[in-house]
Write a protein that holds these residues in place. Structure first.
Motif: not given
Length: 493
Positions: A128-157
């Motif tokens: 969802g757009s809200g949680k994705a924006a929150e995730l972007a803040d977490v990635v920027a704050a931690t300096g992470a270089d990869t996000v790992v999703v617990d599921g199988e993503l469709a190419p568009s997702q």
């Protein structure tokens, strides 16, 4: 629109789950509970496996999110993402903890996590757009270089999520495939992993603008002369064709290896040597159990998918009958379909077995779900329906007594053991001996001393009931297979 919970009373459970996961981060590779014992041998592969750990400092942050599929997958500093769609907080924690262990096994460091409570994944960004924006803040704050999703993503997702977080997004399937690619050692294992990776990659090629739409005509298209000139293929079409060509070649190579495996199994069948296969969830202790039963010395590591290439070793029942033990690749919840298909040849060892040892980590928070996940995969293996299954409750030394009591009703043959301490191993040997097929022909013969090889075969493949050395030869009362019975009859003529 984001579906993340409103109100602290709804958000707190998700935050608590992530906090507990992060508090335990690092345990997948550093715990001493599964440290090798003297029965595991010298563990010569440990140094080689350690050399496969990823090099730190190689950033994969995406400045330009084009042609991401052509960048080497490097997992270093990761943020976990989970979707809590049903069930309890404990169930969500178990799933995210397994994802953390997978990420650590791949050589990465878990920095943070986001858990979203919603019924179904968002078709555009998974969260969802809200949680994705929150995730972007977490990635920027931690300096992470990869996000790992617990599921199988469709190419568009995945594309939608990458556009927001600006770093590479990897789903659970890609993570498991990457671990397999690191751990495969044999030529066949490497080929199977590459085939699975290409099957996963093919529908996920992506790019924008000129990166994928530029066309190659004439000689650049790979041909020359009349019929090869013209607009040609776009880059993405060319890459898809190359992938399909490589997949076809890999399938042929894997098929060509099948006769070798079949020959080895046929030789064991001709010698009437019964076979036992060890199967179970990843990190349940299958290799430790093989070492305890046979002294095989195969690699033991407290990490997911430490074993990929099957190991076959010889063992003996307490009454002296020989049989083979095969250690196979571990299973996991929602095992990627590509891997099930690619490793079907590995699972042939399970399909041909006379007895199946289904090893369960009895200390796991939810062992019943692991049993169900393994049995789901085993149900697809041809020839396994009539094979007796022994449920081996491993790690009993650190398991809860109530859990052990509950699991003892999970099958007709249940044995509690600890491969680390050796508790229950002798009982397991007795259970296996009782389930192995017994030789069909009973003989009472005096074998000349010059035919000691037949006596040896009777001990190795049959069941010797009585043996006495006389002046004429060895008086043997035994149960043997039909082939050995015929050889004994020929020796007395």
């Amino acid at each position: 629109m984001s579906a993340h919970p409103s109100g602290d009373e709804q958000a707190d459970p998700a935050r608590d789950v992530v906090a507990r996961i992060l508090a335990r981060a690092g345990t997948a590779l550093q715990s001493t509970d599964a440290a090798p014992t003297e029965t595991d041998g010298e563990q010569l592969d440990v140094e080689e496996r350690s050399a496969l750990r990823r090099v730190t400092g190689l950033s994969t942050e995406l400045q330009d999110v084009t042609e991401v599929e052509y960048r080497q997958l490097r997992l270093e500093q990761v943020v976990l993402v989970g979707l809590w769609s049903s069930g309890t907080a404990e169930g969500a924690e178990i799933s995210l903890r397994e994802l953390a262990a997978l990420a650590e096994t791949a050589g990465s460091t878990v920095l943070d996590g986001v858990l979203q409570r919603r019924r179904t994944p968002d078709p555009g960004t998974y969260l969802g757009s809200g949680k994705a924006a929150e995730l972007a803040d977490v990635v920027a704050a931690t300096g992470a270089d990869t996000v790992v999703v617990d599921g199988e993503l469709a190419p568009s997702q995945r594309r939608g999520l990458e556009d927001i977080v600006k770093v590479k997004v990897v789903d659970r399937t890609a993570l498991i495939l990457d671990i397999f690619a690191q751990h495969a050692k044999s030529r066949e294992g490497k080929g199977q992993v590459e085939l699975a990776q290409l099957e996963y990659l093919l529908p996920r090629l992506r790019g924008w603008g000129e990166s994928m739409s530029r066309q190659a005509g004439g000689r650049v298209a790979g041909g020359a002369g009349i019929g090869s000139r013209g607009p040609g293929e776009t880059k993405i079409e060319l890459d898809r064709r190359r992938i399909r060509t490589r997949m076809a070649k890999l399938r042929r190579q894997i098929d060509q290896m099948a006769p070798s495996r079949a020959t080895k199994r046929a030789s064991r069948h001709r010698a009437e040597v019964p076979s036992v296969a060890i199967a179970g969830y990843t990190n349940a202790g299958k290799s430790s159990l093989l070492n305890r039963l046979t002294g095989a010395g195969v690699l033991v590591e407290n990490a997911l998918f430490a074993t990929l290439d099957p190991t076959v070793r010889r063992a003996q029942t307490p009454d002296g009958r020989a049989y083979t033990l095969a250690d196979t690749v571990g299973f996991v919840r929602a095992l990627p379909h590509e891997l099930v298909e690619a490793f079907r040849s590995t699972l042939e060892e399970v399909g041909d077995a006379d007895v199946l040892l289904h090893v369960v980590d009895a200390s796991h928070p939810d062992p019943e779900s692991q049993i169900a996940a393994v049995r789901t995969v085993l149900a697809d293996i041809e020839g396994l329906t009539d094979t007796p299954e022994v449920l081996v409750l491993n790690k009993a030394d650190i398991a809860d007594a109530e859990v052990l009591t509950r699991l003892r009703s999970a099958g007709p043959h249940v044995v509690t053991v600890s491969a680390r301490t050796g508790a229950g191993i002798e009982h397991l040997r007795d259970v296996v001996a009782g389930l192995l097929p017994r030789p069909a022909v009973e003989v009472d013969v005096v074998v000349p001393y010059v035919r000691g090889d037949l006596v040896h075969r009777a001990h190795a493949t049959g069941e010797v009931l009585a043996e006495e050395h006389t002046a004429e030869g060895t008086h043997l009362q035994a149960r043997v297979d039909a082939e050995l019975a015929a050889d004994l009859a020929d020796a007395l003529r």
